[in-house]
Design a protein around this motif. Structure first.
Motif, mmCIF file in Angstrom:
data_model
loop_
_atom_site.group_PDB
_atom_site.id
_atom_site.type_symbol
_atom_site.label_atom_id
_atom_site.label_comp_id
_atom_site.label_asym_id
_atom_site.label_seq_id
_atom_site.Cartn_x
_atom_site.Cartn_y
_atom_site.Cartn_z
ATOM 1 N N GLY B 136 0.802 -1.223 0.000
ATOM 2 C CA GLY B 136 0.000 0.000 0.000
ATOM 3 C C GLY B 136 0.830 1.266 0.000
ATOM 4 O O GLY B 136 0.296 2.366 -0.055
ATOM 5 N N LYS B 137 2.157 1.121 0.063
ATOM 6 C CA LYS B 137 3.015 2.303 0.076
ATOM 7 C C LYS B 137 3.841 2.392 -1.197
ATOM 8 O O LYS B 137 4.047 1.396 -1.894
ATOM 9 N N GLY B 138 4.325 3.572 -1.480
ATOM 10 C CA GLY B 138 5.204 3.755 -2.626
ATOM 11 C C GLY B 138 6.396 4.590 -2.223
ATOM 12 O O GLY B 138 6.702 4.704 -1.037
ATOM 13 N N GLY B 139 7.063 5.173 -3.190
ATOM 14 C CA GLY B 139 8.210 6.023 -2.895
ATOM 15 C C GLY B 139 9.466 5.207 -2.732
ATOM 16 O O GLY B 139 9.602 4.133 -3.310
ATOM 17 N N THR B 140 10.393 5.710 -1.923
ATOM 18 C CA THR B 140 11.634 4.984 -1.696
ATOM 19 C C THR B 140 11.650 4.473 -0.266
ATOM 20 O O THR B 140 11.582 5.246 0.681
ATOM 21 N N PHE B 141 11.715 3.165 -0.122
ATOM 22 C CA PHE B 141 11.709 2.572 1.209
ATOM 23 C C PHE B 141 13.107 2.651 1.816
ATOM 24 O O PHE B 141 14.107 2.574 1.101
ATOM 25 N N SER B 142 13.136 2.825 3.134
ATOM 26 C CA SER B 142 14.438 2.762 3.788
ATOM 27 C C SER B 142 14.250 2.209 5.185
ATOM 28 O O SER B 142 13.144 2.180 5.727
ATOM 29 N N LEU B 143 15.353 1.737 5.768
ATOM 30 C CA LEU B 143 15.274 1.159 7.103
ATOM 31 C C LEU B 143 15.345 2.231 8.177
ATOM 32 O O LEU B 143 15.225 1.942 9.364
ATOM 33 N N GLN B 144 15.598 3.508 7.714
ATOM 34 C CA GLN B 144 15.681 4.587 8.691
ATOM 35 C C GLN B 144 14.280 4.954 9.169
ATOM 36 O O GLN B 144 13.373 5.117 8.351
ATOM 37 N N SER B 145 14.113 5.094 10.468
ATOM 38 C CA SER B 145 12.781 5.389 10.978
ATOM 39 C C SER B 145 12.476 6.872 10.776
ATOM 40 O O SER B 145 13.358 7.670 10.478
ATOM 41 N N GLY B 146 11.213 7.216 10.917
ATOM 42 C CA GLY B 146 10.836 8.617 10.866
ATOM 43 C C GLY B 146 10.183 9.029 9.571
ATOM 44 O O GLY B 146 9.561 10.080 9.500
ATOM 45 N N THR B 147 10.301 8.228 8.513
ATOM 46 C CA THR B 147 9.640 8.600 7.274
ATOM 47 C C THR B 147 8.417 7.711 7.055
ATOM 48 O O THR B 147 8.236 6.708 7.743
ATOM 49 N N ASP B 148 7.599 8.103 6.085
ATOM 50 C CA ASP B 148 6.414 7.320 5.766
ATOM 51 C C ASP B 148 6.770 5.940 5.246
ATOM 52 O O ASP B 148 6.064 4.968 5.456
ATOM 53 N N SER B 149 7.874 5.878 4.506
ATOM 54 C CA SER B 149 8.258 4.619 3.871
ATOM 55 C C SER B 149 9.334 3.891 4.671
ATOM 56 O O SER B 149 10.176 3.210 4.124
ATOM 57 N N ALA B 150 9.280 4.061 6.005
ATOM 58 C CA ALA B 150 10.258 3.384 6.853
ATOM 59 C C ALA B 150 9.849 1.933 7.057
ATOM 60 O O ALA B 150 8.679 1.614 7.191
ATOM 61 N N ILE B 151 10.842 1.070 7.038
ATOM 62 C CA ILE B 151 10.610 -0.363 7.217
ATOM 63 C C ILE B 151 11.341 -0.793 8.486
ATOM 64 O O ILE B 151 12.502 -0.445 8.686
ATOM 65 N N ASP B 152 10.649 -1.545 9.339
ATOM 66 C CA ASP B 152 11.300 -2.098 10.525
ATOM 67 C C ASP B 152 12.094 -3.322 10.123
ATOM 68 O O ASP B 152 11.523 -4.307 9.661
#
Lengths: 203, 182
Positions: B136-152
């Motif tokens: 359900g998300k787009g953009g650029t995913f990253s492992l860094q927290s704090g953004t919409d596309s953050a991945i745990d």
């Protein structure tokens, strides 16, 4: 062969010469895969299967293989057997392959198998060799299950993937990571040696 | 000298039998294994893009980076999105990741396939809970927290988590490129 001796061979692998706790063999897979009980059980059973088969084959070929080239011959037999098992499982028993698949390549480098080929199967008839494979395999499986239950229980708070503790439980992640493997293995081995030593003291 | 030859021939005999057995096994299992893998990749595509009813391989796609295959997901004969296969490098070699991308550039599903990650650690990226984070998300995913596309990341498996995230990002940009080209 007497019933008695058959049991003795099997029990030997389970307790007196338990490959993990007493012979201290196969440490690499033990440390690597004991993060959950399912993994421990899968690895143990897959290794048991290969152990029985390789022991029987090597026992049958014991007069054919000259002792000077026995190690390359054994490695060849074990690797061939493991590769064939992997291919056959992937082709015809896919669900089993999916659960055991990751462990099969690890079995080739499991030194329990080479150690049993060298110290037992190469000097025994096929039937005792098969029993030795069974005993050693079950001993290995048992040890893996003990270590992996401890690591899974305290490291992720589950047993066989089912949560055991309440929400409030904070799992000790280190137990699932590599250092936790060394810590748990060391403590379990120490405990088992202590129990056996104190038993000897009483007798 | 004679002894050396004898030893060599014995070893050769063992190796020969082993080789023949391996060859035969490979010969007989090749087809069933290929069929299994095909079935598995089809299932993965369907899992990654549940809405689709057919997949069409893009034969002339320009594949870059870790992207290995691109399919157009179709529903009722209409393009509904893309399914991209990537194989980013994890901790224990490549991880097969199948990513479904909707036309609006959001992820519809992430399916982890064959990999050699450490059981109990890196392998846990294959658990549904991890892949579900992208959906359900787009953009650029990253492992860094704090953004919409953050991945745990999976605890203790940063390398594997980063590899999958990297693979999903590559899949998204591959799908975007293809969409723009049309």
């Amino acid at each position: 062969m007497k019933q008695n001796r058959s049991w003795q061979i099997i029990l030997n692998g389970l307790f007196n010469e338990n490959p993990t706790f007493r012979l201290v063999l196969g440490m690499c897979p033990t440390l690597a895969i004991t993060t959950s009980v399912v993994n421990g059980l899968g690895m143990g059973l897959a290794a048991t299967f290969v152990l029985i088969c390789s022991n029987v084959f090597i026992s049958l070929l014991r007069d054919f293989i000259p002792s000077k080239v026995r190690i390359p011959a054994y490695v060849l037999i074990i690797a061939t057997f493991v590769t064939m098992a992997e291919l056959l499982l992937e082709a015809y028993a896919y669900s089993l392959y999916q659960s055991l698949g990751v462990f099969i390549p690890l079995i080739v480098v499991n030194c329990i198998i080479l150690a049993r080929a060298e110290s037992f199967a190469s000097k025994s008839r096929p039937w005792p060799a098969a029993l030795d494979g069974l005993g050693m395999g079950l001993g290995f499986t048992g040890a893996l299950v003990i270590i992996s239950s401890l690591r899974e229980l305290f490291g992720s708070g589950t047993i066989l993937g089912l949560p055991v503790f309440g929400e409030a439980f904070q799992p000790a992640l280190i137990l699932v990571a590599a250092p936790g493997g060394f810590i748990t293995l060391g403590l379990a081995m120490g405990l088992i040696n202590w129990i056996q030593n104190s038993r000897k003291g009483e007798m | 000298m004679r002894n050396v030859l004898r030893l060599g021939f014995r070893l050769l005999a063992v190796a020969l039998v082993a080789g023949v057995l391996l060859g035969l096994t490979d010969y007989f299992t090749k087809e069933p294994i290929a069929a299994q893998r095909l079935r598995l990749s089809e299932e993965a595509r369907l899992q990654a893009f549940e809405d689709a009813d057919a997949f069409q391989r893009v034969d002339d796609a320009a594949l870059s980076g870790d992207v290995t295959d691109i399919y157009i997901a179709q529903k009722d004969g209409q393009n509904a999105g893309y399914v991209v296969s990537v194989s980013p490098k994890g901790y224990g070699g490549p991880i097969a990741v199948t990513v479904g991308v909707a036309l609006d550039g959001t992820v519809t599903g992430v399916v982890i396939g064959t990999n050699s990650e450490t059981p109990g650690l890196g392998k846990r990226v294959g658990e549904p809970a991890f892949g579900q984070q992208y959906v359900g998300k787009g953009g650029t995913f990253s492992l860094q927290s704090g953004t919409d596309s953050a991945i745990d990341a999976v605890a203790g498996a940063t390398v594997s988590s980063r590899a999958v995230t990297d693979g999903v990002n590559q899949a998204l940009s591959a799908a975007q490129q293809l969409a723009q080209g049309e």
